[in-house]
Write an enzyme that holds these catalytic residues in place. Structure first.
Site, PDB file in Angstrom:
ATOM      1  N   GLY A 183       0.830  -1.199   0.000  1.00  0.00           N
ATOM      2  CA  GLY A 183       0.000   0.000   0.000  1.00  0.00           C
ATOM      3  C   GLY A 183       0.859   1.241   0.000  1.00  0.00           C
ATOM      4  N   GLY A 270      -5.853   0.376   3.526  1.00  0.00           N
ATOM      5  CA  GLY A 270      -7.063   1.129   3.821  1.00  0.00           C
ATOM      6  C   GLY A 270      -7.655   0.757   5.163  1.00  0.00           C
ATOM      7  CG  ASP A 310     -12.527   6.945  10.813  1.00  0.00           C
ATOM      8  OD1 ASP A 310     -12.519   8.163  10.559  1.00  0.00           O
ATOM      9  OD2 ASP A 310     -11.500   6.313  11.136  1.00  0.00           O
ATOM     10  CB  ALA A 318      -8.418  12.579  14.294  1.00  0.00           C
ATOM     11  CG  HIS A 442      11.636  37.912   6.689  1.00  0.00           C
ATOM     12  ND1 HIS A 442      11.785  37.080   5.611  1.00  0.00           N
ATOM     13  CD2 HIS A 442      12.889  38.375   7.001  1.00  0.00           C
ATOM     14  CE1 HIS A 442      13.069  37.048   5.269  1.00  0.00           C
ATOM     15  NE2 HIS A 442      13.754  37.824   6.102  1.00  0.00           N
TER      16      HIS A 442
END
Length: 463
Positions: A183, A270, A310, A318, A442
């Site tokens: 995967g 998955g 989920d 999350a 910056h």
């Protein structure tokens, strides 16, 4: 059998569930939350948090290895660095325990009752929980299903022995000499990269034609280059077929069959929703395949039943579950709420990291927009130069007619920390001029966001 009654019953104490419980408690809603595992769910216990700890430890070790090899231009020297993965695991586990305790404390403060056990719904208003002390029956006015997800198992590579899930990878106390990752998505490449930095010889096997298929090629190109630099072998368009006779991973590619040396095989193809064994069949809810169908307020098809996280589908993130949980708690408390799924940051903690919010250039064009798209490379960013990591860029996608920002993407070291700024730009429907009119400190990587927007308007200052 002990009986409990409450206004809100939550199944699952993961990110969605515990946030829902805490917010409900803050609003005075009598809440009970049930989970057989420590609070925090997959993310806190065996996912997001421990994996980022491992990734950080691996990066620190790899820097020392590079310095010891004479690879530092900073004048730093080091000799013979060593890695004790068992000690690193103890450190990681300590972080998890601290966060478990923190979540428990927050729920207690909100007067949430936490039951450790496995709940089975009898109907849309009640559940039976098996605990170490016996059976508890809970009656509630509203129910939230937040049971999360689990790794998908490949039939030819069942978990056990040398075949491990992401959970198993995070429990290792020794670095495998060889590791095959099945995967090439974000979970596999995050962990595969970490173990490559720890000294493992890693091979990643992906069935699709490219790694990280959910991201466009411009974003994944720096990741692919870094994998090559780390010595990770990547096989795309390849299929894992099981363990070979030699004990390695048997794969099929366009060149034929091959067997990859693998002391461990990490399967990350998955995740699936955890809906079995919770009594869902007793409710007869409408489903979207294996997911629970919900509306824009996370209401399931039965009145008084909600589902979050989920179990409701992609993206399985999350922070998505947390946003849903907070909203549902407020709805149960009587408030009017809805949520907008369009502004959900997605972060891939590979090396370099990837962050995306909103639409990519191709997605925007597919929706019929004429776009302005521009990137600003970190090679021209002073802060990136001072860290020694100049690979990557920030990219902005805006609608040409009115300069509305439709999407922001970045790839580079540490760019996950830009996700909040990206989300704020889209959540507040900012145009390019809003961003360019904002003073950016910056030297920071955030200046690349400012410069990308300037470039889209045709007047970048530092490139």
């Amino acid at each position: 059998m002990t009986d409990l009654t409450c206004k809100l019953l939550i199944l699952g104490a993961g990110p969605g569930g515990y946030v829902c419980a805490i917010r409900a408690g803050q609003l005075g809603v009598d809440t009970v939350i049930v989970d057989p595992e420590p609070p925090g769910g997959t993310c806190l216990n065996v996912g997001c948090i421990p994996s980022k700890a491992l990734i950080h430890a691996a990066e620190e070790f790899h820097r020392l290895v590079e310095i010891a090899g004479g690879g530092s231009p900073l004048g730093i020297t080091a000799t013979a660095p060593a890695m004790d993965l068992s000690r690193a695991k103890d450190w990681k586990d300590g972080i998890v325990r601290r966060l478990n305790e923190g979540v428990s404390t927050l729920m207690k403060r909100a007067k949430v009752r936490h039951v450790t056990g496995r709940a089975v719904l009898r109907d849309g208003k009640s559940a039976v929980v098996q605990t170490a002390e016996g059976e508890i029956r809970i009656e509630a006015e509203a129910v939230v299903i937040a049971t999360g997800s689990a790794p998908v198992e490949v039939p030819s590579l069942p978990f056990g022995g040398k075949v491990i899930s992401s959970t198993g990878a995070l429990a290792l106390t020794e670095v495998p000499k060889t590791l095959a990752v099945v995967g090439g998505g974000y979970i596999g490449l995050e962990l595969g990269t970490a173990f490559a930095k720890l000294g493992a010889k890693v091979t990643a096997v992906e069935a699709a034609g490219k790694i990280l298929p959910q991201y466009d090629a411009e974003l994944t190109r720096p990741v692919a280059a870094r994998l090559e630099a780390l010595g990770v072998r990547v096989l795309t368009g390849a299929k894992a077929e099981g363990l070979g006779e030699g004990g390695g991973l048997r794969v099929w590619t366009t060149d034929g069959h091959d067997e990859i040396d693998a002391e461990k095989v990490l399967v990350t193809v998955g995740r699936r929703p955890v809906t079995a064994g919770i009594g869902l069949e007793n409710l007869g809810l409408e489903m979207d395949g294996s997911f629970i169908r919900v509306d824009g307020r996370c209401r399931a098809s039965m009145r008084g039943v909600y589902a979050i996280g989920d179990v409701t589908g992609e993206p399985m993130l999350a922070h998505r579950a947390m946003a849903q949980g907070e909203m549902v708690a407020e709805i149960v408390a009587g408030q009017t709420r809805s949520w907008d799924r369009r502004v959900i940051p997605a972060v891939c903690f590979t090396d370099p990291e990837i962050v995306t919010v909103g639409l990519s250039p191709d997605q925007a064009r597919a929706e019929g927009h004429e776009v302005l798209a521009a990137s600003f490379p970190f090679q021209a960013n002073g802060r990136a130069m001072t860290t020694g990591r100049e690979d990557g860029f920030v990219r902005v996608v805006a609608r040409k007619e009115d300069h509305l920002v439709l999407g922001l993407q970045a790839v580079g070291a540490g760019v996950s920390e830009l996700s909040a700024a990206f989300a704020l730009v889209l959540e507040n429907a900012m145009v390019l001029e809003d961003v360019t009119g904002t003073i950016h400190a910056h030297p920071t990587q955030g200046e690349a966001l400012h410069e990308a927007c300037l470039r889209a308007l045709g007047h970048a200052l530092h490139i």
